[in-house]
Design a protein around this motif. Structure first.
Motif, PDB file in Angstrom:
ATOM      1  N   CYS A 411     -33.614  59.874  63.636  1.00 59.30           N
ATOM      2  CA  CYS A 411     -34.426  58.959  62.811  1.00 59.30           C
ATOM      3  C   CYS A 411     -33.824  58.678  61.446  1.00 59.30           C
ATOM      4  O   CYS A 411     -34.469  58.040  60.602  1.00 59.30           O
ATOM      5  N   HIS A 430     -37.556  56.399  58.760  1.00 61.96           N
ATOM      6  CA  HIS A 430     -37.933  56.052  60.133  1.00 61.96           C
ATOM      7  C   HIS A 430     -38.559  57.259  60.830  1.00 61.96           C
ATOM      8  O   HIS A 430     -38.307  58.414  60.453  1.00 61.96           O
ATOM      9  N   ASP A 432     -38.471  57.286  64.391  1.00 58.19           N
ATOM     10  CA  ASP A 432     -37.885  57.301  65.735  1.00 58.19           C
ATOM     11  C   ASP A 432     -36.417  56.889  65.613  1.00 58.19           C
ATOM     12  O   ASP A 432     -35.934  56.552  64.518  1.00 58.19           O
ATOM     13  N   SER A 450     -35.446  50.268  64.168  1.00 58.25           N
ATOM     14  CA  SER A 450     -35.711  51.528  64.859  1.00 58.25           C
ATOM     15  C   SER A 450     -36.680  51.358  66.018  1.00 58.25           C
ATOM     16  O   SER A 450     -37.408  50.363  66.134  1.00 58.25           O
ATOM     17  N   TYR A 451     -36.679  52.377  66.866  1.00 54.82           N
ATOM     18  CA  TYR A 451     -37.662  52.454  67.942  1.00 54.82           C
ATOM     19  C   TYR A 451     -39.084  52.656  67.406  1.00 54.82           C
ATOM     20  O   TYR A 451     -40.043  52.608  68.178  1.00 54.82           O
ATOM     21  N   ASP A 452     -39.233  52.883  66.101  1.00 57.79           N
ATOM     22  CA  ASP A 452     -40.575  53.027  65.527  1.00 57.79           C
ATOM     23  C   ASP A 452     -41.201  51.670  65.189  1.00 57.79           C
ATOM     24  O   ASP A 452     -42.226  51.613  64.497  1.00 57.79           O
ATOM     25  N   ASN A 453     -40.553  50.565  65.649  1.00 58.58           N
ATOM     26  CA  ASN A 453     -41.011  49.186  65.449  1.00 58.58           C
ATOM     27  C   ASN A 453     -40.784  48.680  64.036  1.00 58.58           C
ATOM     28  O   ASN A 453     -41.217  47.568  63.696  1.00 58.58           O
ATOM     29  N   SER A 474     -43.193  46.323  68.931  1.00 54.55           N
ATOM     30  CA  SER A 474     -42.414  47.164  69.832  1.00 54.55           C
ATOM     31  C   SER A 474     -41.063  47.454  69.179  1.00 54.55           C
ATOM     32  O   SER A 474     -40.786  47.019  68.064  1.00 54.55           O
ATOM     33  N   ARG A 475     -40.226  48.200  69.874  1.00 56.04           N
ATOM     34  CA  ARG A 475     -38.961  48.686  69.321  1.00 56.04           C
ATOM     35  C   ARG A 475     -38.071  47.568  68.781  1.00 56.04           C
ATOM     36  O   ARG A 475     -37.941  46.512  69.389  1.00 56.04           O
ATOM     37  N   SER A 492     -36.491  42.244  68.797  1.00 57.80           N
ATOM     38  CA  SER A 492     -37.307  43.370  69.239  1.00 57.80           C
ATOM     39  C   SER A 492     -37.620  43.315  70.729  1.00 57.80           C
ATOM     40  O   SER A 492     -37.506  42.271  71.380  1.00 57.80           O
ATOM     41  N   GLU A 493     -38.062  44.469  71.233  1.00 54.73           N
ATOM     42  CA  GLU A 493     -38.555  44.526  72.605  1.00 54.73           C
ATOM     43  C   GLU A 493     -39.862  43.756  72.773  1.00 54.73           C
ATOM     44  O   GLU A 493     -40.296  43.528  73.902  1.00 54.73           O
TER      45      GLU A 493
END
Length: 681
Positions: A411, A430, A432, A450-453, A474-475, A492-493
């Protein structure tokens, strides 16, 4: 842990500064016959793609001016210099399995699944004789070197010797206990070799029809046999994936060649008996030194089993026919690129990301072994290894080349001093994994996704968190700055692209339209347009000012990297398989006049050579600014898996060098500068 596309870093994608409009080109390779300086470098000289069926057999005429190949129930005659089809010979009623020229090149013989052997006039294409006598498919046929006889091998387990002029059967040779896959005459026409699925090679006396000796050494069926041109040796290829060289006089096994990874369908000696060529179900053509038994070249380009191989009479060219419905002609004298392929092995675990320094002298790699490698791009040598405590998922150089920023599984975002190798700052914020990082063009800011959006903006000088950008649900897979450093772009995802104001941290606009994860985003160099690439195989061009969608471009697979050319009209795209494409966006030509004025600048992405490179099925493809696609060279084997359809995870290009990470996360640099120079000049 699932990895998104943001760890792909592609830089140095080259364009012609003033490329003209061009028609959209077909995605299939259109390869042409090459001559002059290029031919000495390029292994593939031409490809004949007009076949409708798998090519089971192909051969040169003895003056090397023509090529024949099987094509379903017919035999094709080609001009060897131009690759154009001259004639199509029709007379068989089932698949043609074997073809050969007579040694004076005036006649052609073919055998078929219809149990017959046909003799053709090579000039007129007329059928001269049809030989009937086998009770099964005739899998192999060839002329004697005095053109007096023909020998054929069949699924009925027999070998037949025919009188060419009378068309009568001289001998029916019975010794094999399974299908006879291949037959060959010695060059003095006194002996015949036959290879069978019973794992043996039989040598026969043509005068008496008697069995001279039986060669045993293969552990599976023998699919191909050939004599050396001095008739002292026999080469055989087998289902056991080996090539055997035998002493024709004694029948002893002298050498066993190992290098293919699947069944060997065809083998042949060069006319000087110095080399052996083999074709395999592993899609490759191998060239061997017949004296030392060493592998000298591996030619890759076919997309399916290589069923037939042979040398031209002067031993300078190799022909191969494949189940991919093509016949390829290869330069037997081509430089083997294997000596220029370097695997950078100091990492002890897989590489997740790469970045190219802006002065193009060094490349950085981030690894699962918790290290960052800094490499000299010219020499491939490791200059520094930066050690951390977690996976390195994303890296980027500062524009002054003095710092590196990395994003990690733990992170954190780290800033490194390139010269000392020391960790300057660890930025925490972050919650994630950090999948994408970038410096602003003035090196005052860092952005991380980050994967934490979250998208975070950091002050490089103080290491403090300057902005927290929260809009994605999302991520976040990809982030970048505009070239003015005033805006940030994120993908983003959640299938959206967000444009952010750096000064205020506010969301300027959210761009919606993709049907899957947005894996890559980029600004044009005048910051007027945006390109986004998605897992849905779409490339979208957006107006950065009003957020409108300008153009939709469809790609051939999930898009992992995108970049604008300096003129702002072309987009370089890489999909997850390493395939590179240049896409023209004609709609940008119809922008307002004020916008058009800003589309004339150049950038560091421009290169005088004007090309990008594509990695396709172990081939390096040159793609010009007009979309013309030409095979430059084929990559030799490297420890498996090599470039595979399961994905390239990073590509960095500089002139005649290409750095890439394979699906197995191995890291390579390929130097083929001389080949590029030869092509351009």
């Amino acid at each position: 842990m699932k990895l998104g596309g943001s760890h792909v870093y592609s830089s140095g994608l080259a364009f012609m500064p003033d490329s003209a409009l061009y028609e959209q080109y077909k995605s299939s390779l259109q390869l042409k016959v090459l001559r002059g300086r290029r031919a000495a470098e390029d292994p593939c000289l031409s490809v004949m793609k007009e076949h409708s069926f798998s090519v089971y057999s192909a051969a040169f005429s003895h003056d090397s001016t023509q090529i024949i190949s099987s094509n379903g129930n017919s035999v094709c005659i080609w001009d060897a210099s131009t690759g154009t089809l001259i004639k199509n010979l029709e007379g068989h009623t089932d698949y043609v399995l074997s073809v050969a020229f007579s040694h004076d090149s005036t006649q052609i013989v073919s055998s078929s699944n219809d149990k017959t052997v046909c003799i053709w006039d090579a000039v007129t294409g007329s059928l001269i004789k049809k030989l009937v006598g086998h009770a099964g498919s005739v899998s192999s046929v060839v002329f004697s070197h005095d053109s007096m006889q023909i020998v054929s091998g069949s699924t009925d387990t027999t070998v037949c010797i025919w009188d060419l002029y009378l068309g009568s059967l001289i001998w029916k040779l019975e010794e094999h206990t399974s299908i006879v896959q291949s037959v060959a005459f010695s060059h003095d026409s006194t002996h015949i070799a036959s290879g069978s699925r019973d794992t043996t090679v039989c040598i026969w006396d043509t005068n008496s029809g008697s069995l001279a000796r039986k060669l045993k050494g293969h552990t599976a069926g023998v699919l191909s046999v050939a004599f050396s041109h001095d008739s002292t040796r026999i080469v055989s290829g087998s289902w056991d994936s080996t090539v055997c060289i035998w002493d024709a006089a004694t029948g002893s096994l002298t050498k066993k060649l190992e290098g293919h990874t699947s069944h060997i369908r065809s083998v042949a000696f060069s006319h000087d008996s110095m080399q052996i060529v083999s074709g395999s179900d592993d899609h490759s053509v191998c060239v061997w030194d017949a004296s030392t038994a060493s592998l000298t070249k591996r030619l890759k380009g076919h997309l399916s089993s290589v069923m037939s191989v042979g040398f031209s009479h002067d031993s300078t060219q190799i022909i191969s026919g494949s189940c991919d419905k093509t016949v390829s002609v290869w330069n037997a004298m081509a430089v083997d690129t294997g000596s220029n392929l370097k695997q950078l092995q100091q990492h002890v675990d897989g590489v997740f990301s790469m970045a190219l320094c802006h002065d193009e002298t060094h490349i950085a790699s981030g690894s699962r072994d918790n290290t960052i490698g800094i490499w000299n791009l010219d020499t491939g040598s490791l200059t520094k290894m930066l050690e951390y405590t977690s996976y390195i998922l994303s890296i980027a150089f500062s524009h002054d080349g003095m710092q590196i920023v990395s994003g990690s599984y733990d992170c954190t975002v780290c800033i490194w001093d390139i010269f000392t190798g020391s960790l300057k700052r660890k930025l925490e914020g972050h919650t994630d994994s950090v999948m994408s990082v970038a410096f602003s063009c003035d090196d005052t800011w860092i952005v991380s996704g980050s994967y934490d959006n979250m998208v975070l903006i950091w002050d490089v000088q103080t290491g403090s968190l300057a902005r927290r950008l929260q809009e994605h649900v999302s991520r976040v897979l990809s982030v970048t700055f505009s070239h003015s450093s005033a805006q940030v772009l994120s993908g983003s995802e959640d299938m959206t692209v967000c444009i952010w104001d750096v000064a205020s941290g506010s969301l300027i606009r959210k761009l919606e339209g993709h049907d899957h994860y947005v894996e890559a985003v980029a600004f044009s160099h005048n910051s007027m347009h945006i390109v986004s690439g998605s897992y849905d195989s779409a490339v979208y061009i957006w107006d950065a000012v009003n957020g409108s969608l300008i153009s939709r471009l469809r790609h051939t697979g999930p898009v992992y990297s995108v970049e604008f050319s300096g003129n702002g009209l072309d987009v370089a795209v890489y999909n997850r398989d390493g395939q590179g494409f240049i896409r023209r966006c004609p709609d940008l030509l119809h922008s307002s006049s004020s916008t058009q004025k800003q589309l004339t600048g150049t950038s560091s992405a421009d290169r005088s050579s004007g090309f990008i490179l594509s990695l396709e099925c172990n081939q390096i493809i040159h793609i010009s600014s007009t979309g013309c696609r030409t095979l430059l060279c084929c990559l030799p084997d490297v420890p498996a898996p090599v470039i595979s359809r399961s994905g390239i995870f990073g590509i960095v290009q500089k002139g005649g060098k290409l750095a890439f990470v394979t699906a197995s996360r191995d890291f390579y640099i390929l130097d083929f500068t001389s080949l590029i120079d030869a092509y351009i000049n």
